[in-house]
Design a protein around this motif. Structure first.
Motif, PDB file in Angstrom:
ATOM      1  N   GLN A   1       0.777  -1.033  -0.061  1.00 20.81           N
ATOM      2  CA  GLN A   1       0.031  -0.277  -0.029  1.00 20.81           C
ATOM      3  C   GLN A   1       0.862   1.198  -0.007  1.00 20.81           C
ATOM      4  N   ASN A   2       1.970   1.288   0.883  1.00 22.21           N
ATOM      5  CA  ASN A   2       2.755   2.176   0.883  1.00 22.21           C
ATOM      6  C   ASN A   2       3.375   2.730  -0.589  1.00 22.21           C
ATOM      7  N   PHE A   3       3.828   1.581  -1.126  1.00 20.62           N
ATOM      8  CA  PHE A   3       4.351   1.597  -2.739  1.00 20.62           C
ATOM      9  C   PHE A   3       3.554   2.104  -3.637  1.00 20.62           C
ATOM     10  N   LYS A   4       2.230   1.763  -3.480  1.00 24.51           N
ATOM     11  CA  LYS A   4       0.936   2.447  -4.303  1.00 24.51           C
ATOM     12  C   LYS A   4       0.793   3.767  -3.919  1.00 24.51           C
TER      13      LYS A   4
ATOM     14  N   THR B   1      11.470  -3.906  -7.314  1.00 20.30           N
ATOM     15  CA  THR B   1      11.062  -4.036  -6.198  1.00 20.30           C
ATOM     16  C   THR B   1      10.592  -2.664  -5.591  1.00 20.30           C
ATOM     17  N   PRO B   2      10.230  -2.491  -4.445  1.00 20.70           N
ATOM     18  CA  PRO B   2       9.951  -1.061  -3.994  1.00 20.70           C
ATOM     19  C   PRO B   2      10.983  -0.008  -4.146  1.00 20.70           C
ATOM     20  N   ARG B   3      12.100  -0.332  -4.041  1.00 22.60           N
ATOM     21  CA  ARG B   3      13.365   0.381  -3.973  1.00 22.60           C
ATOM     22  C   ARG B   3      13.381   1.396  -5.425  1.00 22.60           C
ATOM     23  N   VAL B   4      12.630   0.862  -6.458  1.00 16.10           N
ATOM     24  CA  VAL B   4      12.641   1.528  -7.733  1.00 16.10           C
ATOM     25  C   VAL B   4      12.154   3.077  -7.453  1.00 16.10           C
TER      26      VAL B   4
END
Length: 272
Positions: free
Chosen positions: A136-139, A251-254
């Motif tokens: 959810q944080n990534f979105k 990954t979320p790091r992008v």
């Protein structure tokens, strides 16, 4: 009663998934996704180049570009193996299937797929809320960045995947999704191969406004200077080195790369 039965069958699949106690990751990006999904403490082995987060460096290596160590994986008795569908050897994956190993296939092609993989993997975790929160944080971060740069016009770019041979990526293949998100127009979007080998002459003809290179290969940026009279990106000194270790892994790091690229495109448009 009928509504209860409908609700039950909708959630039943997630209820029936057994929690994983011994997990193996067969690609650097799947290792990162496992940690994001709350499975980091369950990992018993990973692939070569699994270097993030730092604790992953301490884990045993059971896969590399040459293949998968099937026998060793069987000895480790995992109850979940996360495979990279387009990166791991199909023959080795088939062997694992034949031995009854439970496999999770990961091959994100879009930014939304990253969040989806994390959410799916979180169902194997003892604390699924960790993965759900990460997804959810990534979105939310994507939505915030999109809103910030939504008025951008397209910028023609060339992404240098390697120098010898000179290769790039076609549209629809990772990490082209990142550049597109920021308003980038791939000058080789029509390439027939997913990762085509190209020539300097082709790049001159297509004349990109920006060239992206890798921080891990400093010489990539220097080689373009001799073409300063022929390529717009060189004339304007718009050659940007990116961290390929982050950019190449879905990954979320992008988010770090997305913010950097979107900001760069925005600054270019403000100049014109």
């Amino acid at each position: 009663m009928r509504r209860f039965l409908v609700l039950f069958f909708l959630i039943a699949p997630s209820i029936c998934i057994a929690k994983a106690e011994r997990v193996i990751s067969l690609a650097p990006h799947t290792t990162e996704l496992a940690y994001a999904a709350g499975l980091g403490d369950k990992l018993v082995a990973v692939s070569d180049y699994s270097d993030y987060p730092p604790q992953a460096k301490k884990l045993e290596r059971v896969a590399n570009y040459q293949g998968i160590k099937v026998e060793r994986i069987l000895e480790l008795q995992p109850d979940l193996v996360i495979v990279w569908r387009s990166g791991n050897s199909p023959k080795d994956i088939e062997k694992l299937k034949q031995f009854g190993i439970h496999l999770f296939y990961s091959d994100p092609q879009t930014l939304e797929d990253i969040a989806l993989d994390i959410e799916k993997l979180s169902t194997y975790s003892e604390f699924p809320q960790i993965g759900y929160k990460a997804a959810q944080n990534f979105k939310k971060q994507l939505i915030t960045i999109k809103a910030k740069y939504q008025k951008q016009h397209q910028v023609r770019y060339f992404y240098q995947l390697s120098s010898t041979p000179l290769m790039t990526v076609s549209q629809g293949k990772w990490p082209s999704e990142i550049f597109s998100f920021c308003g980038g127009e791939n000058i080789f979007s029509d390439a027939g191969a997913p990762y085509p080998q190209v020539s300097v002459e082709q790049i001159i003809v297509r004349n990109p406004e920006v060239i992206f290179t890798s921080k891990q290969s400093p010489g990539q940026a220097e080689v373009w200077q001799q073409w300063g009279n022929h390529i717009e990106a060189i004339k304007r000194q718009q050659v940007l080195p990116l961290d390929s270790n982050i950019l190449s892994r879905p990954t979320p790091r992008v988010i770090t790369s997305i913010e950097q690229i979107c900001h760069y495109f925005s600054s270019i448009q403000q100049k014109t």
